[in-house]
Write an enzyme that holds these catalytic residues in place. Structure first.
Site, short mmCIF file in Angstrom:
data_model
loop_
_atom_site.label_atom_id
_atom_site.label_comp_id
_atom_site.label_asym_id
_atom_site.label_seq_id
_atom_site.Cartn_x
_atom_site.Cartn_y
_atom_site.Cartn_z
N ASP A 1 59.94 1.35 -26.57
CA ASP A 1 59.23 2.51 -26.03
C ASP A 1 58.73 2.25 -24.62
OD1 ASP A 1 59.54 4.16 -28.23
OD2 ASP A 1 57.64 3.57 -29.15
N LYS B 1 54.20 2.02 -36.60
CA LYS B 1 54.68 1.00 -35.66
C LYS B 1 53.86 -0.29 -35.72
CE LYS B 1 56.80 4.32 -32.62
NZ LYS B 1 56.87 4.98 -31.33
N1 LIG Z 1 59.85 10.58 -27.12
C1 LIG Z 1 59.83 9.38 -27.64
O1 LIG Z 1 60.77 8.58 -27.53
C2 LIG Z 1 58.60 8.94 -28.37
C3 LIG Z 1 58.37 7.58 -28.56
C4 LIG Z 1 57.20 7.21 -29.21
C5 LIG Z 1 56.33 8.17 -29.69
N2 LIG Z 1 56.60 9.49 -29.48
C6 LIG Z 1 55.66 10.52 -29.95
O2 LIG Z 1 54.35 10.15 -29.55
C7 LIG Z 1 53.40 10.62 -30.51
C8 LIG Z 1 52.45 9.50 -30.91
O3 LIG Z 1 53.18 8.48 -31.61
P1 LIG Z 1 52.44 7.15 -32.11
O4 LIG Z 1 53.48 6.27 -32.71
O5 LIG Z 1 51.56 6.60 -31.05
O6 LIG Z 1 51.49 7.72 -33.29
P2 LIG Z 1 50.15 7.09 -33.87
O7 LIG Z 1 50.15 5.62 -33.72
O8 LIG Z 1 50.02 7.67 -35.25
O9 LIG Z 1 48.99 7.68 -32.92
C9 LIG Z 1 48.68 9.04 -32.97
C10 LIG Z 1 47.73 9.42 -31.84
O10 LIG Z 1 47.52 10.84 -31.91
C11 LIG Z 1 46.11 11.10 -32.02
N3 LIG Z 1 45.90 12.26 -32.89
C12 LIG Z 1 46.51 12.51 -34.07
N4 LIG Z 1 46.07 13.68 -34.58
C13 LIG Z 1 45.16 14.17 -33.69
C14 LIG Z 1 44.35 15.33 -33.65
N5 LIG Z 1 44.38 16.25 -34.65
N6 LIG Z 1 43.56 15.54 -32.57
C15 LIG Z 1 43.52 14.62 -31.57
N7 LIG Z 1 44.27 13.48 -31.56
C16 LIG Z 1 45.07 13.27 -32.61
C17 LIG Z 1 45.54 9.84 -32.65
O11 LIG Z 1 44.16 9.80 -32.38
P3 LIG Z 1 43.14 8.91 -33.30
O12 LIG Z 1 43.23 7.51 -32.78
O13 LIG Z 1 41.84 9.56 -33.09
O14 LIG Z 1 43.66 9.03 -34.73
C18 LIG Z 1 46.35 8.77 -31.91
O15 LIG Z 1 45.85 8.59 -30.61
C19 LIG Z 1 54.24 11.17 -31.67
O16 LIG Z 1 54.33 12.57 -31.53
C20 LIG Z 1 55.60 10.56 -31.47
O17 LIG Z 1 56.64 11.38 -31.99
C21 LIG Z 1 57.71 9.89 -28.84
#
Ligand SMILES: NC(=O)c1ccc[n+]([C@@H]2O[C@H](COP(=O)([O-])OP(=O)(O)OC[C@H]3O[C@@H](n4cnc5c(N)ncnc54)[C@H](OP(=O)(O)O)[C@@H]3O)[C@@H](O)[C@H]2O)c1
Length: 269
Positions: free
Chosen positions: A99, A62
């Site tokens: 979002d 994103k």
């Molecule tokens: N329902 C919906 O409409 C919707 C909309 C948006 C997003 N989402 C969901 O929200 C989630 C996050 O999306 P995003 O776009 O923000 O992803 P992102 O930018 O890749 O951020 C991922 C987050 O998860 C953390 N993380 C990843 N692996 C981890 C681990 N093994 N242990 C602890 N923390 C971990 C990361 O921490 P670090 O900073 O330490 O790497 C970061 O805070 C996804 O599952 C996505 O599908 C859903």
């Protein structure tokens, strides 16, 4: 196939309900288009966005998508994250962050109340977390406390979003049992894979409600654990539905059939 192609760009994308949601609405309205999910490397995000009439962007691209835009919306500028894009003949590559609005709708449906004045514990500091902080600040929450694996990333989020004193970063750990929150939000990607650990121990957190932005075919492990601890909980399907409706309007300039989309995400059954 020569139908205009709309795409979800991310990695992974195999779990996503977006193709089923968008294609159900496209078919119901007999629009000449098809929506696909494309597993995408970061350096292809910008070129792909420029080659398509429109689409969505998900984990972890994103921020890269926001950087590729010619015409970012106010919400993209505020969050540094873009989840929907479309090509406009006069303005070029346009993008928005739906979002934030979708999160607020889903959170308020779960709380059965407004976010205004709420105490929020936010797990994660990626693109989705930025939208959550933005929505919370706009709603006038009492405070947002952020726990993230990488503390520096949470600090960067707070600095970038320009959030006032209501937003602060917590020390690592498992959430603070002495604090009571109105809402806990999981915006980490933990839970996408069934073998993932929980992002927080639900028994370590006192909360009225928990919204897991992650969703899957069944209830997520975090939602299951929260309900077992007596916390009202929901997964990310309602938020997904709301942002899908907003995206559809951007591309086709008309309302998608909500009932058709509700059936796809199996809400209200
Ligand atoms: N329902 C919906 O409409 C919707 C909309 C948006 C997003 N989402 C969901 O929200 C989630 C996050 O999306 P995003 O776009 O923000 O992803 P992102 O930018 O890749 O951020 C991922 C987050 O998860 C953390 N993380 C990843 N692996 C981890 C681990 N093994 N242990 C602890 N923390 C971990 C990361 O921490 P670090 O900073 O330490 O790497 C970061 O805070 C996804 O599952 C996505 O599908 C859903």
């Amino acid at each position: 196939m020569d139908r205009p192609l709309y795409a979800l760009l991310g990695a992974p994308v195999h779990h996503s309900l977006s193709p089923a949601l968008q294609n159900a609405a496209i078919d119901a309205l007999e629009i000449d288009a098809v929506y696909v999910a494309l597993w995408t490397w970061e350096d292809l995000v910008g070129p792909l966005m420029r080659s398509l009439p429109g689409g969505n962007v998900t984990v972890p691209h994103k921020r890269a998508a926001a950087a590729a835009l010619d015409h970012p919306s106010e919400d993209v500028r505020a969050t540094g994250a873009c989840n929907v894009f479309w090509w406009d003949e006069s303005r070029g590559l346009c993008g928005d962050n739906t979002d934030a609005g979708a999160f607020r709708t889903a959170a308020e449906a779960l709380l059965k109340a407004e976010l205004t004045g709420c105490r929020v514990l936010l797990l994660g500091a990626g693109g989705a977390a930025r939208a959550v902080v933005h929505a919370c600040c706009r709603a006038g929450v009492d405070r947002v406390e952020i726990l993230n694996r990488t503390r520096a990333r949470a600090e960067e989020l707070v600095a970038d979003v320009g959030a006032p004193g209501a937003v602060r970063v917590l020390e690592g750990g498992e959430g603070r049992s002495e604090e009571a929150y109105d809402l806990v939000v999981n915006a980490t990607s933990l839970g996408l894979d069934p073998s993932d650990p929980l992002p927080v121990k639900s028994e370590a957190v006192q909360a009225r409600a928990l919204l897991d932005l992650v969703y899957g075919r069944d209830e997520t492990p975090l939602v299951r654990a929260a309900r077992a601890a007596g916390i009202e909980a929901a997964d990310g399907r309602l938020m997904l539905l709301e942002q899908a409706i907003l995206s559809f309007r951007r591309w086709f300039d008309r309302d998608p059939p909500r009932e058709v989309m509700l059936r796809v995400v199996r809400l209200g059954e």
